[in-house]
Design an enzyme around this catalytic site. Sequence first.
Site, short mmCIF file in Angstrom:
data_model
loop_
_atom_site.label_atom_id
_atom_site.label_comp_id
_atom_site.label_asym_id
_atom_site.label_seq_id
_atom_site.Cartn_x
_atom_site.Cartn_y
_atom_site.Cartn_z
N SER A 164 -5.18 9.27 -1.07
CA SER A 164 -6.93 8.67 -0.83
C SER A 164 -7.36 9.36 -0.18
O SER A 164 -8.65 10.06 -0.71
CB SER A 164 -6.37 7.32 0.16
OG SER A 164 -5.67 6.25 -0.91
N VAL A 215 -4.19 -5.99 -4.92
CA VAL A 215 -4.84 -7.33 -4.22
C VAL A 215 -5.80 -7.76 -4.62
O VAL A 215 -6.65 -8.72 -4.15
CB VAL A 215 -4.69 -6.45 -3.03
CG1 VAL A 215 -4.12 -6.65 -2.30
CG2 VAL A 215 -5.87 -5.11 -2.28
N ALA A 238 -11.87 3.14 -3.36
CA ALA A 238 -13.80 4.06 -3.43
C ALA A 238 -13.98 4.56 -4.59
O ALA A 238 -13.13 5.70 -4.52
CB ALA A 238 -14.28 3.75 -2.42
N ILE A 284 -4.55 -0.79 2.56
CA ILE A 284 -5.08 0.04 1.14
C ILE A 284 -6.69 0.08 1.42
O ILE A 284 -6.81 -0.75 2.14
CB ILE A 284 -5.12 -1.49 0.18
CG1 ILE A 284 -3.13 -2.26 0.35
CG2 ILE A 284 -5.98 -2.07 -0.96
CD1 ILE A 284 -3.18 -2.89 -0.82
N THR A 331 -3.50 12.13 2.89
CA THR A 331 -3.30 11.60 1.69
C THR A 331 -3.48 11.47 0.01
O THR A 331 -5.00 11.56 0.62
CB THR A 331 -2.47 10.18 2.34
OG1 THR A 331 -4.17 10.04 2.37
CG2 THR A 331 -2.07 9.69 3.21
N GLY A 377 0.74 -1.28 -0.06
CA GLY A 377 0.18 -0.23 0.20
C GLY A 377 0.79 1.36 0.16
O GLY A 377 0.41 2.15 0.20
N TYR A 425 -17.88 10.19 3.97
CA TYR A 425 -16.79 8.97 3.91
C TYR A 425 -18.31 7.74 3.09
O TYR A 425 -17.50 7.07 2.86
CB TYR A 425 -16.49 8.75 5.08
CG TYR A 425 -15.31 7.72 5.57
CD1 TYR A 425 -14.67 7.90 4.84
CD2 TYR A 425 -15.22 6.06 6.23
CE1 TYR A 425 -12.91 7.45 4.95
CE2 TYR A 425 -14.05 5.97 6.22
CZ TYR A 425 -13.32 5.90 5.51
OH TYR A 425 -12.09 5.29 5.58
N LYS A 437 -15.32 0.03 5.87
CA LYS A 437 -14.56 0.16 6.68
C LYS A 437 -14.90 -0.93 8.04
O LYS A 437 -14.30 -1.64 9.06
CB LYS A 437 -14.32 1.32 7.31
CG LYS A 437 -12.75 2.05 6.54
CD LYS A 437 -12.14 0.92 6.24
CE LYS A 437 -10.92 2.56 5.80
NZ LYS A 437 -9.72 1.05 4.69
P1 NAP Z 1 -2.65 6.23 0.13
O1 NAP Z 1 -1.68 6.63 0.10
O2 NAP Z 1 -3.09 6.63 -1.62
O3 NAP Z 1 -2.90 4.57 0.34
C1 NAP Z 1 -3.41 3.56 -0.51
C2 NAP Z 1 -2.86 2.58 -1.38
O4 NAP Z 1 -3.90 2.15 -1.85
C3 NAP Z 1 -2.24 2.74 -2.09
O5 NAP Z 1 -1.41 2.77 -2.75
C4 NAP Z 1 -3.27 2.53 -3.71
O6 NAP Z 1 -2.34 2.40 -4.64
C5 NAP Z 1 -2.94 1.32 -2.86
N1 NAP Z 1 -4.29 0.90 -3.60
C6 NAP Z 1 -5.78 0.72 -3.97
N2 NAP Z 1 -6.12 -0.40 -5.04
C7 NAP Z 1 -5.67 -1.45 -4.36
C8 NAP Z 1 -5.85 -2.48 -5.48
N3 NAP Z 1 -6.54 -2.95 -5.79
N4 NAP Z 1 -4.10 -3.69 -5.32
C9 NAP Z 1 -3.57 -2.84 -4.69
N5 NAP Z 1 -3.17 -1.69 -4.24
C10 NAP Z 1 -4.11 -1.20 -4.16
O7 NAP Z 1 -3.51 6.54 1.43
P2 NAP Z 1 -3.54 6.19 2.63
O8 NAP Z 1 -4.22 7.54 3.82
O9 NAP Z 1 -2.17 6.23 3.26
O10 NAP Z 1 -4.60 5.04 3.16
C11 NAP Z 1 -3.52 3.88 3.83
C12 NAP Z 1 -4.79 2.51 4.40
O11 NAP Z 1 -4.99 3.89 6.00
C13 NAP Z 1 -5.92 2.93 3.82
O12 NAP Z 1 -6.79 1.55 4.14
C14 NAP Z 1 -7.33 4.11 3.98
O13 NAP Z 1 -8.30 3.45 4.04
C15 NAP Z 1 -6.37 4.03 5.57
N6 NAP Z 1 -6.94 5.04 6.59
C16 NAP Z 1 -6.29 6.60 6.05
C17 NAP Z 1 -6.58 7.70 6.47
C18 NAP Z 1 -6.49 9.23 6.29
O14 NAP Z 1 -6.86 9.40 6.79
N7 NAP Z 1 -4.80 8.77 5.53
C19 NAP Z 1 -7.31 7.36 7.88
C20 NAP Z 1 -7.47 6.12 8.19
C21 NAP Z 1 -7.37 5.22 8.01
P3 NAP Z 1 -2.67 3.51 -5.88
O15 NAP Z 1 -2.46 4.61 -5.45
O16 NAP Z 1 -1.71 2.42 -7.45
O17 NAP Z 1 -4.03 3.10 -6.07
#
Ligand code: NAP
Length: 259
Positions: A196, A66, A96, A93, A194, A14, A156, A163
């Site tokens: 996402s 994945v 949406a 990962i 980030t 991720g 969200y 989630k």
């Molecule tokens: P991020 O940097 O965009 O990371 C999300 C990752 O998921 C990216 O590397 C993305 O790759 C990957 N991904 C999406 N579809 C995929 C697939 N089919 N196969 C493999 N990889 C895939 O954003 P992040 O905020 O760090 O998110 C990481 C996790 O933390 C997520 O589960 C998110 O919901 C969670 N989270 C984030 C926050 C926040 O506020 N940022 C808060 C709580 C939880 P691509 O870029 O190639 O799509």
Amino acid sequence: MSELLEGKTVLILGIANRWSLAHAIAAACRREGARLILTYQGERLRLTVEELGAELGAARVLACDVSQDAELDRLAATLGQEGTKLDAVVHSIAFASREDLSRPFLETSRAGYALAQDVSAYSLVAVARAVAPLMTSGGSILTLTYLGSTRVVRNYNVMGVAKAALEASVRYLAADLGPSGIRVNAISAGPVKTASARGIKDFSKVLDAVAQLAPLRRNTDPAEVADTAVFLASDLGRGVTGNIIFVDAGFQIVGLSPA
Ligand code: NAP
């Protein structure tokens, strides 16, 4: 002082860029002496993640979408053939469609709902099934979740529902894998800017609200999420499984806003 993850191999799925929570987790695991294996979703991200992997001193950087069982099988087979034994796996990962993160939840399409569930929740089950045979001495599987699983957070939407499924999956996987010594947990992180998160409409308003209302009166630092991930991957976390651990400056306890 000895390093917390000395002698351990950690697989991290991720990393998209240096702002990804997975990047902060990788840096913290490396700091604690782990051998790192990183994956990226597809060709579009290969160079970026290879460069970040080199900076982080990763041992391997491999492709893995994945949502494709064949790619998960290939990842596990590659690591198995090399004789790699995994001690910890980080699933960071989610996906949406942007329109489902900006219009009313009521408008969510069948396809949009299924896509969010597949990539953001089911993938943890698929990853766990693929990697568990490589975790021959037990270990830790970790995923990332958010408060929108149990509370309504504007925009969200479908991701909150995914989630909720992800968190339930953590508990069922913890029950299945516990007898093999594999722990399964989630960190519920406070909002962090980030790639996402930028897809969620009015995300900056959420950051502002948290900074005003959270007990610690600030937002979450990715390094805090990463240090909790290190704890869970290390032997210090050996008694913790099936848990959702909040790393969110305390925002989740707030009901009516304090004066
Ligand atoms: P991020 O940097 O965009 O990371 C999300 C990752 O998921 C990216 O590397 C993305 O790759 C990957 N991904 C999406 N579809 C995929 C697939 N089919 N196969 C493999 N990889 C895939 O954003 P992040 O905020 O760090 O998110 C990481 C996790 O933390 C997520 O589960 C998110 O919901 C969670 N989270 C984030 C926050 C926040 O506020 N940022 C808060 C709580 C939880 P691509 O870029 O190639 O799509």
